[in-house]
Scaffold this active site. Structure first.
Site, PDB file in Angstrom:
ATOM      1  N   ASN A   1      50.599  78.757   6.336  1.00 44.53           N
ATOM      2  CA  ASN A   1      51.820  78.084   5.904  1.00 44.53           C
ATOM      3  C   ASN A   1      51.736  77.751   4.414  1.00 44.53           C
ATOM      4  O   ASN A   1      50.663  77.737   3.819  1.00 44.53           O
ATOM      5  CB  ASN A   1      52.090  76.837   6.752  1.00 44.53           C
ATOM      6  CG  ASN A   1      51.082  75.742   6.520  1.00 44.53           C
ATOM      7  OD1 ASN A   1      49.923  75.985   6.203  1.00 44.53           O
ATOM      8  ND2 ASN A   1      51.505  74.503   6.692  1.00 44.53           N
TER       9      ASN A   1
ATOM     10  N   ASP B   1      48.593  70.026   2.606  1.00 39.74           N
ATOM     11  CA  ASP B   1      49.929  69.425   2.493  1.00 39.74           C
ATOM     12  C   ASP B   1      49.983  68.416   1.335  1.00 39.74           C
ATOM     13  O   ASP B   1      50.405  67.267   1.516  1.00 39.74           O
ATOM     14  CB  ASP B   1      50.321  68.720   3.795  1.00 39.74           C
ATOM     15  CG  ASP B   1      50.209  69.612   5.011  1.00 39.74           C
ATOM     16  OD1 ASP B   1      50.526  70.805   4.890  1.00 39.74           O
ATOM     17  OD2 ASP B   1      49.802  69.122   6.082  1.00 39.74           O
TER      18      ASP B   1
ATOM     19  N   GLU C   1      31.424  59.655  -6.734  1.00 36.43           N
ATOM     20  CA  GLU C   1      32.238  60.666  -6.070  1.00 36.43           C
ATOM     21  C   GLU C   1      33.283  61.269  -7.009  1.00 36.43           C
ATOM     22  O   GLU C   1      34.300  61.822  -6.561  1.00 36.43           O
ATOM     23  CB  GLU C   1      32.905  60.082  -4.827  1.00 36.43           C
ATOM     24  CG  GLU C   1      33.814  58.899  -5.053  1.00 36.43           C
ATOM     25  CD  GLU C   1      33.110  57.548  -5.171  1.00 36.43           C
ATOM     26  OE1 GLU C   1      33.819  56.528  -5.223  1.00 36.43           O
ATOM     27  OE2 GLU C   1      31.854  57.521  -5.203  1.00 36.43           O
TER      28      GLU C   1
ATOM     29  N   GLU D   1      32.554  56.738 -11.036  1.00 34.43           N
ATOM     30  CA  GLU D   1      32.212  56.694  -9.617  1.00 34.43           C
ATOM     31  C   GLU D   1      31.367  57.911  -9.251  1.00 34.43           C
ATOM     32  O   GLU D   1      31.584  59.016  -9.753  1.00 34.43           O
ATOM     33  CB  GLU D   1      33.480  56.660  -8.762  1.00 34.43           C
ATOM     34  CG  GLU D   1      34.354  55.441  -8.989  1.00 34.43           C
ATOM     35  CD  GLU D   1      33.625  54.135  -8.700  1.00 34.43           C
ATOM     36  OE1 GLU D   1      32.797  54.108  -7.758  1.00 34.43           O
ATOM     37  OE2 GLU D   1      33.861  53.142  -9.412  1.00 34.43           O
TER      38      GLU D   1
ATOM     39  N   GLU E   1      60.006  74.619   6.738  1.00 32.59           N
ATOM     40  CA  GLU E   1      59.404  73.289   6.681  1.00 32.59           C
ATOM     41  C   GLU E   1      59.181  72.925   5.218  1.00 32.59           C
ATOM     42  O   GLU E   1      59.670  73.574   4.313  1.00 32.59           O
ATOM     43  CB  GLU E   1      58.069  73.284   7.436  1.00 32.59           C
ATOM     44  CG  GLU E   1      57.049  74.267   6.875  1.00 32.59           C
ATOM     45  CD  GLU E   1      55.735  74.284   7.626  1.00 32.59           C
ATOM     46  OE1 GLU E   1      55.631  73.615   8.660  1.00 32.59           O
ATOM     47  OE2 GLU E   1      54.808  74.978   7.180  1.00 32.59           O
TER      48      GLU E   1
ATOM     49  N   LEU F   1      31.708  53.034   1.611  1.00 28.11           N
ATOM     50  CA  LEU F   1      30.685  52.012   1.383  1.00 28.11           C
ATOM     51  C   LEU F   1      30.752  50.951   2.469  1.00 28.11           C
ATOM     52  O   LEU F   1      29.728  50.367   2.848  1.00 28.11           O
ATOM     53  CB  LEU F   1      30.881  51.356   0.015  1.00 28.11           C
ATOM     54  CG  LEU F   1      30.360  52.128  -1.204  1.00 28.11           C
ATOM     55  CD1 LEU F   1      30.813  51.459  -2.486  1.00 28.11           C
ATOM     56  CD2 LEU F   1      28.843  52.251  -1.165  1.00 28.11           C
TER      57      LEU F   1
ATOM     58  N   ASP G   1      26.476  55.263  -5.652  1.00 32.05           N
ATOM     59  CA  ASP G   1      27.710  54.492  -5.738  1.00 32.05           C
ATOM     60  C   ASP G   1      28.439  54.820  -7.044  1.00 32.05           C
ATOM     61  O   ASP G   1      29.585  55.256  -7.045  1.00 32.05           O
ATOM     62  CB  ASP G   1      27.382  53.000  -5.629  1.00 32.05           C
ATOM     63  CG  ASP G   1      28.625  52.123  -5.639  1.00 32.05           C
ATOM     64  OD1 ASP G   1      29.750  52.657  -5.665  1.00 32.05           O
ATOM     65  OD2 ASP G   1      28.478  50.883  -5.632  1.00 32.05           O
TER      66      ASP G   1
END
Length: 817
Positions: free
Chosen positions: A507, A225, A585, A583, A436, A608, A711
């Site tokens: 959907n 979504d 991530e 970062e 929707e 973290l 990190d």
């Protein structure tokens, strides 16, 4: 029989039907293999809607609070249009020929005959149905919401003409003339012997996101979504957190829905209480900002104490009284829309309404609006901040019985100047075949409302504005208006259902947005989980969705061209700067999930601290896995070193590779074993990291124990070399009818250099003082020469050491006149 709220039902079921055997109500209890056990998970609904599934087109599940048989909650089944619509749960461990007992308590009070027969049925994937028990249920009233009727019986599991491995227990109605559109069910039980659990298949699925592709945005976790917001040169994508839950101690935990045996089951969406946010400056390298803990009802950890779920977010930012503020809108299942506020796009978030919904069934215009039907599903918000700063919220959906062509359940409402209140009444968005998924954007002064069509087939088309139009099922269509409040005029369908592109449907949910002067659409599809199906681990997808982005074309007159969903995705709009903090991530590609049943496969992102706004880390790293960054612009000097801020666990290595997971190793970072409690910097020198390259971090070490958490990381640019202060230019000259190539070498260093100038017509060595330029001429002994390149090998003595380097210069063809 009918009975008021009591816990006696469980005692009676066990005592009478099991003939005195000690049986718990928890599936998977440690009983002997030949003893009866409870086969239904969360039968008392006290754990929310998980793992119950909506059965039937358009049916949704939510929780009943004041209407329940026992405990605090019941299961509310909404928007039924057929007797076979209802709620179901997988019970695929029955043993053929064994005897079982089943029971449920039911209440209905709205639409429907005065008395309706309810049934407990078994259904399999082949369409076979076995009725286990049925009973007449009298219509109730709001005056007695605790009056439920029991359905109970015994049965023998079929040995033929039924696939017990795909069995689902469902609650349905039988032969109703007027089908109850809503019913409540509670305390559902199925007791008997359980078949042994077969071993889980071992997965080896390939990454869903191939190297070089941009879709899906993530393939190491899910997100559905989607809604996109541009801010400060980045695009932020907010998503429903499929396969995440909030644990008893308040952690956001990556977790599929499972049955008592640990089998991954269909996503019921009932455990979703967080919203995931990621962002990117370039549309390919995405930073995961984690899960925003939103729904706090019955857990105390979510920001909104009134909400049980958090679905389908949308976001906006606006300057109010000179301060930039961010607003996050979301749906509490299909029962209301909330709003959170923050001073940053990622949080921390607060509830400005102190535990109340922004839009509810009592909001003016939601229900009892002239010329409209009541909103069936109060969800799927989409927000627009107009050029004058006024906010508008679009929402709604659902299909009233018999009105699939013109449901009239879409709405728009003006927001207050604070963006956390409404101004006036909601107005109808009369979208043909609405299902929707409200979407909104503005282009060239006009307002574009887009949405998902419902799943009712129309082989003869649909009459819209006097013309018969083709309106498909589960597609994205759009309308246009001169006003944000409408009325909107239907234009066309623009994007078919994902099933048309990926071989897996579901959907269709989208958002259209602008980023860096181009227009895009974001949507979801079950492309990550499909890899497990392709790998043979599952026979079909389970409703876990992944977000994609594709570029779209809007003509000058505002017409949107048909859209194709792709795995290729969008082009990267900017290179990644390696000399700023990155970062851990932040990921373009990774090694994939491979096996959803094995916790050590697939990277993870984790908090973290205790919330996402306190920062994230890259975790669950094991030997053989890898992550990557796309188009890293190291520049001509290149990177001299890389440093990882990491918390050591079992320890290992990070190989920095160029071009692919098995490409050239530019450097290796060693991280010794540690406790995982503290972070330190681990650095390695690099060679060959120059120009623009895809960079892969390959993790080396244990395949069973986590190596380390990351990190962030950073690259250090190589210092300027002696050649960086030397430039070469070329020119042609005619001497006595012969072409001569002239090479001029300039030295901007603060030390003398020696330059060896090499050309196809000879070489010369010259000494050049600081700030000076020396030229060397090379006769070709011909009337002209072709284009080519010269090389200048530079050397100098700096601090007692010899430094070397090379520069090049091209030259154009030249002819004496």
């Amino acid at each position: 029989m009918q009975k008021h709220r009591s816990k006696a039902w469980l005692t009676s079921v066990i005592a009478v039907l099991i003939a005195g055997l000690a049986v718990t109500a928890t599936p998977g209890a440690a009983l002997a293999a030949d003893e009866p056990v409870e086969l239904v998970s969360n039968g008392n609904i006290e754990g929310g809607t998980t793992p119950w599934l909506a059965q039937g087109t358009g049916v949704s599940l939510s929780l009943g609070y004041s209407t329940r048989h026992a405990g605090a909650l019941s299961l509310k089944v909404n928007a039924r249009t057929a007797n076979t619509d209802g709620a179901s749960q997988t019970v695929n461990r029955l043993i053929a020929g064994e005897s079982y007992t089943t029971s449920a308590w039911v209440h209905f009070r709205d639409a429907g005959d005065s008395t309706v027969t309810f049934a407990l049925n078994l259904r399999d994937a082949g369409g076979h149905v076995v009725t286990l028990a049925q009973a007449p249920v009298a219509k109730g009233s709001t005056a007695d919401t605790l009056l439920f009727t029991q359905i109970s019986g015994t049965f023998t599991a079929p040995a033929t003409d039924f696939d017990l491995k795909t069995a689902k227990l469902s609650v349905e109605t039988v032969g109703a003339t007027v089908v109850p559109d809503i019913y409540f069910v509670d305390d559902i039980s199925l007791i008997g012997k359980r078949a042994p659990n077969p071993p889980k298949p071992v997965g080896t699925a390939a990454p869903a996101k191939a190297i070089g592709n941009a879709n899906p945005l993530m393939d190491y976790e899910y997100g559905a979504d989607p809604f996109a917001m541009e801010y400060d040169g980045r695009v932020y994508v907010y998503m429903t957190s499929d396969a995440y839950r909030i644990t008893a101690d308040g952690r956001a935990e990556y977790a599929y829905e499972t049955n008592a045996d640990g089998d991954i089951i269909d996503n019921s969406y009932g455990q979703i209480k967080t919203i995931t946010v990621i962002s990117s400056p370039d549309m390919v390298n995405w930073t995961n900002h984690g899960q925003i803990k939103v729904a706090g009802r019955n857990n105390g950890f979510g920001v909104s104490s009134w909400a049980s779920n958090s679905w389908a977010p949308s976001a906006a930012h606006k300057t109010i009284n000179g301060v930039e503020k961010f607003f996050l809108y979301y749906a509490n299942s299909a029962g209301g829309i909330g709003v959170l506020t923050s001073s940053t796009p990622v949080g921390p978030w607060t509830d400005p309404l102190n535990g109340a919904a922004l839009v509810s069934s009592s909001t003016p215009g939601v229900n009892n609006l002239a010329g409209a039907n009541n909103v069936v599903w109060l969800f799927d918000p989409a927000v627009l901040v107009d050029d004058d700063g006024t906010g508008y919220l679009y929402f709604g959906g659902g299909v009233p019985t018999g009105q699939s062509d013109w449901p009239k359940t879409g709405r728009v409402i003006k927001l207050g100047a604070d963006m956390t209140s409404v101004d006036g009444s909601a107005a109808l968005v009369n979208a043909p075949a609405l299902f929707e998924d409200s979407g909104i954007h503005k282009f060239n002064g006009k307002y574009y409302y887009s949405y998902c069509t419902n799943f009712t087939a129309r082989p003869n088309g649909l009459l819209i504005d006097g013309q018969t139009r083709t309106v498909g099922t589960g597609n994205i269509a759009y309308m246009v208006s001169d006003s944000p409040m409408g009325p909107f005029t239907y234009v066309d369908q623009i994007m078919p259902n994902p099933a048309n592109f990926f071989g897996v449907g579901g959907n269709n949910h989208h958002a259209i947005f602008e980023f860096k002067d181009s227009w895009y659409i974001t949507y979801h599809a079950q492309t990550v989980f499909k890899k497990f199906v392709d790998d043979g681990q599952f026979s079909g997808v389970k409703g876990y969705r992944s977000t994609h982005i594709d570029k779209i074309s809007i003509a000058a007159d505002g017409t949107i061209s048909p859209i194709t969903m792709t795995m290729k995705g969008v082009d990267q709009v900017a290179d990644l700067n390696p000399y700023k903090r990155i970062e851990g991530e932040t990921i373009a590609w990774d090694s994939g999930l491979r096996d959803p049943y094995t916790p050590t496969t697939g990277i993870r992102t984790e908090f973290l601290g205790t919330t996402n706004d306190q920062g994230m880390k890259l975790a669950n790293l094991h030997g053989g896995e890898w992550t990557a960054l796309s188009k890293v612009a190291f520049g001509d000097k290149g990177a001299a070193s890389v440093s990882f801020h990491a918390a050591a666990k079992s320890g290992g290595q990070i190989q920095v590779r160029l071009g692919s997971p098995t490409g050239q190793i530019a450097g290796t970072v060693d991280i010794p074993a540690g406790s995982g409690a503290g972070y330190a910097d681990y650095t390695a020198d690099l060679t060959g990291a120059k120009g623009t390259a895809d960079v892969f971090f390959t993790y080396v070490g244990s395949t069973s124990d986590a190596l380390f958490d990351i990190d962030y990381l950073s690259f250090t640019e190589a210092p300027a070399g002696i050649a960086d202060g030397v430039t070469a230019t070329t020119a042609g000259r005619c001497v006595a009818g012969k072409a001569t190539l002239v090479v001029s070498v300039a030295n901007t260093n603060d030390t003398p250099v020696t330059a060896l100038v090499g050309t196809p017509y000879g070489s010369k060595s010259v000494s050049i003082q600081p700030g000076k330029t020396v030229s060397a001429a090379f006769s070709t002994r011909a009337s002209g020469y072709a284009a080519g390149e010269v090389t200048v090998d530079v050397s100098a003595t700096v601090a007692g050491k010899t430094e070397t380097g090379k520069v090049t210069a091209s030259y154009a063809a030249y002819t004496c006149n």
